[in-house]
Write a protein that holds these residues in place. Sequence first.
Motif, PDB file in Angstrom:
ATOM      1  N   CYS A  67      49.917 -65.757   3.246  1.00 59.33           N
ATOM      2  CA  CYS A  67      48.623 -65.639   2.571  1.00 59.33           C
ATOM      3  C   CYS A  67      47.785 -64.497   3.120  1.00 59.33           C
ATOM      4  CB  CYS A  67      47.835 -66.948   2.704  1.00 59.33           C
ATOM      5  SG  CYS A  67      48.633 -68.354   1.913  1.00 59.33           S
ATOM      6  N   GLY A  68      48.064 -64.067   4.346  1.00 57.60           N
ATOM      7  CA  GLY A  68      47.245 -63.045   4.961  1.00 57.60           C
ATOM      8  C   GLY A  68      47.713 -61.648   4.619  1.00 57.60           C
ATOM      9  N   GLU A  69      47.263 -60.694   5.422  1.00 56.48           N
ATOM     10  CA  GLU A  69      47.661 -59.319   5.219  1.00 56.48           C
ATOM     11  C   GLU A  69      49.079 -59.092   5.739  1.00 56.48           C
ATOM     12  OE1 GLU A  69      44.725 -56.947   7.119  1.00 56.48           O
ATOM     13  OE2 GLU A  69      43.220 -57.279   5.554  1.00 56.48           O
ATOM     14  N   VAL A  70      49.826 -58.306   4.987  1.00 57.24           N
ATOM     15  CA  VAL A  70      51.202 -57.979   5.355  1.00 57.24           C
ATOM     16  C   VAL A  70      51.314 -56.458   5.392  1.00 57.24           C
ATOM     17  CG1 VAL A  70      53.628 -58.169   4.688  1.00 57.24           C
ATOM     18  CG2 VAL A  70      52.076 -60.092   4.317  1.00 57.24           C
ATOM     19  N   TYR A  71      52.105 -55.932   6.336  1.00 54.56           N
ATOM     20  CA  TYR A  71      52.181 -54.490   6.524  1.00 54.56           C
ATOM     21  C   TYR A  71      53.618 -53.987   6.409  1.00 54.56           C
ATOM     22  CZ  TYR A  71      47.586 -55.429   8.518  1.00 54.56           C
ATOM     23  OH  TYR A  71      46.309 -55.858   8.710  1.00 54.56           O
ATOM     24  N   LEU A  72      53.776 -52.899   5.665  1.00 55.41           N
ATOM     25  CA  LEU A  72      55.042 -52.171   5.626  1.00 55.41           C
ATOM     26  C   LEU A  72      54.923 -51.034   6.637  1.00 55.41           C
ATOM     27  CD1 LEU A  72      57.811 -51.345   4.414  1.00 55.41           C
ATOM     28  CD2 LEU A  72      56.532 -50.013   2.718  1.00 55.41           C
ATOM     29  N   MET A  73      55.849 -51.011   7.607  1.00 58.31           N
ATOM     30  CA  MET A  73      55.797 -50.012   8.672  1.00 58.31           C
ATOM     31  C   MET A  73      57.060 -49.169   8.696  1.00 58.31           C
ATOM     32  SD  MET A  73      54.326 -52.526  11.674  1.00 58.31           S
ATOM     33  CE  MET A  73      55.433 -53.867  11.206  1.00 58.31           C
ATOM     34  N   ASP A  74      56.942 -47.984   9.291  1.00 57.00           N
ATOM     35  CA  ASP A  74      58.137 -47.192   9.531  1.00 57.00           C
ATOM     36  C   ASP A  74      58.783 -47.662  10.838  1.00 57.00           C
ATOM     37  OD1 ASP A  74      56.675 -46.114  11.630  1.00 57.00           O
ATOM     38  OD2 ASP A  74      56.347 -44.170  10.658  1.00 57.00           O
ATOM     39  N   LEU A  75      59.843 -46.992  11.262  1.00 56.11           N
ATOM     40  CA  LEU A  75      60.565 -47.461  12.439  1.00 56.11           C
ATOM     41  C   LEU A  75      59.747 -47.337  13.722  1.00 56.11           C
ATOM     42  CD1 LEU A  75      63.225 -44.841  13.571  1.00 56.11           C
ATOM     43  CD2 LEU A  75      61.370 -44.315  11.976  1.00 56.11           C
ATOM     44  N   GLY A  77      56.556 -48.153  13.872  1.00 58.14           N
ATOM     45  CA  GLY A  77      55.473 -49.113  13.810  1.00 58.14           C
ATOM     46  C   GLY A  77      54.222 -48.591  13.133  1.00 58.14           C
ATOM     47  N   GLU A  78      54.280 -47.391  12.573  1.00 53.80           N
ATOM     48  CA  GLU A  78      53.132 -46.852  11.846  1.00 53.80           C
ATOM     49  C   GLU A  78      53.021 -47.532  10.485  1.00 53.80           C
ATOM     50  OE1 GLU A  78      51.437 -42.630  10.018  1.00 53.80           O
ATOM     51  OE2 GLU A  78      53.123 -42.625  11.430  1.00 53.80           O
ATOM     52  N   VAL A  79      51.835 -47.999  10.146  1.00 57.83           N
ATOM     53  CA  VAL A  79      51.627 -48.712   8.890  1.00 57.83           C
ATOM     54  C   VAL A  79      51.639 -47.736   7.719  1.00 57.83           C
ATOM     55  CG1 VAL A  79      50.032 -50.131   7.544  1.00 57.83           C
ATOM     56  CG2 VAL A  79      50.327 -50.562   9.999  1.00 57.83           C
ATOM     57  N   LEU A  80      52.497 -47.998   6.748  1.00 53.52           N
ATOM     58  CA  LEU A  80      52.583 -47.175   5.548  1.00 53.52           C
ATOM     59  C   LEU A  80      51.830 -47.805   4.383  1.00 53.52           C
ATOM     60  CD1 LEU A  80      56.362 -46.208   5.718  1.00 53.52           C
ATOM     61  CD2 LEU A  80      54.398 -44.922   6.593  1.00 53.52           C
ATOM     62  N   PHE A  81      51.941 -49.127   4.244  1.00 53.78           N
ATOM     63  CA  PHE A  81      51.235 -49.856   3.192  1.00 53.78           C
ATOM     64  C   PHE A  81      50.711 -51.172   3.745  1.00 53.78           C
ATOM     65  CE2 PHE A  81      53.283 -47.065   0.127  1.00 53.78           C
ATOM     66  CZ  PHE A  81      52.352 -46.997  -0.904  1.00 53.78           C
ATOM     67  N   GLU A  82      49.548 -51.551   3.276  1.00 49.03           N
ATOM     68  CA  GLU A  82      48.950 -52.841   3.603  1.00 49.03           C
ATOM     69  C   GLU A  82      48.847 -53.645   2.317  1.00 49.03           C
ATOM     70  OE1 GLU A  82      44.487 -54.428   4.729  1.00 49.03           O
ATOM     71  OE2 GLU A  82      45.188 -52.559   5.652  1.00 49.03           O
ATOM     72  N   PHE A  83      49.191 -54.926   2.391  1.00 46.76           N
ATOM     73  CA  PHE A  83      49.228 -55.770   1.194  1.00 46.76           C
ATOM     74  C   PHE A  83      48.331 -56.987   1.349  1.00 46.76           C
ATOM     75  CE2 PHE A  83      53.279 -53.688   1.829  1.00 46.76           C
ATOM     76  CZ  PHE A  83      53.497 -53.063   0.618  1.00 46.76           C
ATOM     77  N   GLN A  84      47.703 -57.364   0.236  1.00 45.97           N
ATOM     78  CA  GLN A  84      46.912 -58.583   0.185  1.00 45.97           C
ATOM     79  C   GLN A  84      47.182 -59.286  -1.136  1.00 45.97           C
ATOM     80  OE1 GLN A  84      42.763 -57.505   0.866  1.00 45.97           O
ATOM     81  NE2 GLN A  84      42.912 -58.292   2.949  1.00 45.97           N
ATOM     82  N   GLN A  85      47.432 -60.583  -1.046  1.00 47.44           N
ATOM     83  CA  GLN A  85      47.629 -61.358  -2.267  1.00 47.44           C
ATOM     84  C   GLN A  85      46.292 -61.853  -2.795  1.00 47.44           C
ATOM     85  OE1 GLN A  85      51.234 -63.801  -2.834  1.00 47.44           O
ATOM     86  NE2 GLN A  85      51.394 -63.771  -0.597  1.00 47.44           N
ATOM     87  N   ARG A  86      46.181 -61.882  -4.121  1.00 47.68           N
ATOM     88  CA  ARG A  86      44.988 -62.384  -4.785  1.00 47.68           C
ATOM     89  C   ARG A  86      45.372 -63.633  -5.562  1.00 47.68           C
ATOM     90  NH1 ARG A  86      41.364 -59.800  -1.769  1.00 47.68           N
ATOM     91  NH2 ARG A  86      41.619 -57.524  -1.839  1.00 47.68           N
ATOM     92  N   LEU A  89      43.505 -67.321 -11.499  1.00 48.96           N
ATOM     93  CA  LEU A  89      44.175 -67.635 -12.761  1.00 48.96           C
ATOM     94  C   LEU A  89      45.441 -66.805 -12.913  1.00 48.96           C
ATOM     95  CD1 LEU A  89      44.154 -69.161 -15.436  1.00 48.96           C
ATOM     96  CD2 LEU A  89      42.739 -67.318 -16.394  1.00 48.96           C
ATOM     97  N   PHE A  90      45.350 -65.525 -12.530  1.00 46.94           N
ATOM     98  CA  PHE A  90      46.508 -64.637 -12.577  1.00 46.94           C
ATOM     99  C   PHE A  90      46.766 -64.119 -11.166  1.00 46.94           C
ATOM    100  CE2 PHE A  90      44.479 -64.256 -16.780  1.00 46.94           C
ATOM    101  CZ  PHE A  90      45.511 -64.757 -17.552  1.00 46.94           C
ATOM    102  N   ARG A  91      47.776 -64.647 -10.520  1.00 48.07           N
ATOM    103  CA  ARG A  91      48.103 -64.255  -9.157  1.00 48.07           C
ATOM    104  C   ARG A  91      48.595 -62.812  -9.137  1.00 48.07           C
ATOM    105  NH1 ARG A  91      52.954 -66.928  -5.642  1.00 48.07           N
ATOM    106  NH2 ARG A  91      52.574 -65.829  -3.679  1.00 48.07           N
ATOM    107  N   SER A  92      48.164 -62.055  -8.146  1.00 43.96           N
ATOM    108  CA  SER A  92      48.570 -60.659  -8.040  1.00 43.96           C
ATOM    109  C   SER A  92      48.681 -60.272  -6.575  1.00 43.96           C
ATOM    110  CB  SER A  92      47.577 -59.744  -8.755  1.00 43.96           C
ATOM    111  OG  SER A  92      46.307 -59.790  -8.122  1.00 43.96           O
ATOM    112  N   CYS A  93      49.224 -59.083  -6.342  1.00 43.15           N
ATOM    113  CA  CYS A  93      49.340 -58.547  -4.989  1.00 43.15           C
ATOM    114  C   CYS A  93      48.878 -57.097  -5.016  1.00 43.15           C
ATOM    115  CB  CYS A  93      50.781 -58.633  -4.492  1.00 43.15           C
ATOM    116  SG  CYS A  93      50.999 -58.079  -2.777  1.00 43.15           S
ATOM    117  N   GLU A  94      47.981 -56.736  -4.107  1.00 42.00           N
ATOM    118  CA  GLU A  94      47.456 -55.380  -4.039  1.00 42.00           C
ATOM    119  C   GLU A  94      48.013 -54.668  -2.812  1.00 42.00           C
ATOM    120  OE1 GLU A  94      43.232 -55.590  -4.083  1.00 42.00           O
ATOM    121  OE2 GLU A  94      43.137 -56.399  -6.121  1.00 42.00           O
TER     122      GLU A  94
END
Length: 202
Positions: A67-75, A77-86, A89-94
Amino acid sequence: MVQIHPVQAVPVNSGVGEVKSSSYVTTEQESFTIWMRSLVYHSKGCTVFDSKGNLLYRVDNYDSKSCGEVYLMDLYGEVLFEFQQRFGLFRSCEGCNSTGTRFRLRKNFKISPRGSSSSYKVVMESCKDDQQSCYKIVNHGSVFTIEDGSGRLMAEVKRKQSNNINGLDFGEDVLTMVVEPQVDHSFIMGIVIAYGLLKCKL
């Protein structure tokens, strides 16, 4: 012992992109192995290898409910993308990265004929015209593809199988991702991670 990543190298020429140079864009079709397991003990996530078997991306999700923030990192450990679920009524992920690229992934709720493939829409924040701005994930059962707004194939993800005669299946948590030339595979991985979160795979 069976390896989960490819052993044959695919020649690549990095630094060539559609708009600007990027180490994540190449002129050749590239193959990646996605292992839906984290290298960190007792955490969800995934690990991504390139065609030479080198670690390229990783996701470590310490939230058991995803449910929290999730991070896509390179090898490194540098964060490339940060994700948050919403949730609503219509579930989404940003998803967003440090350069300001932002997108939202949600299921396409258009009524479709029985037995046809399901789809998800990826809308870029900067796009004003929803029809031209979005990308699309089309789910064909055990295979899903990522297409741009014009329907051009950008990537395909499916369960990994060995190349030998027996065609050994590595299981549901080992996938092969093939990215087409002139496509930013870090962005494609961002879409794949957002999709995995909505499907409760991470």
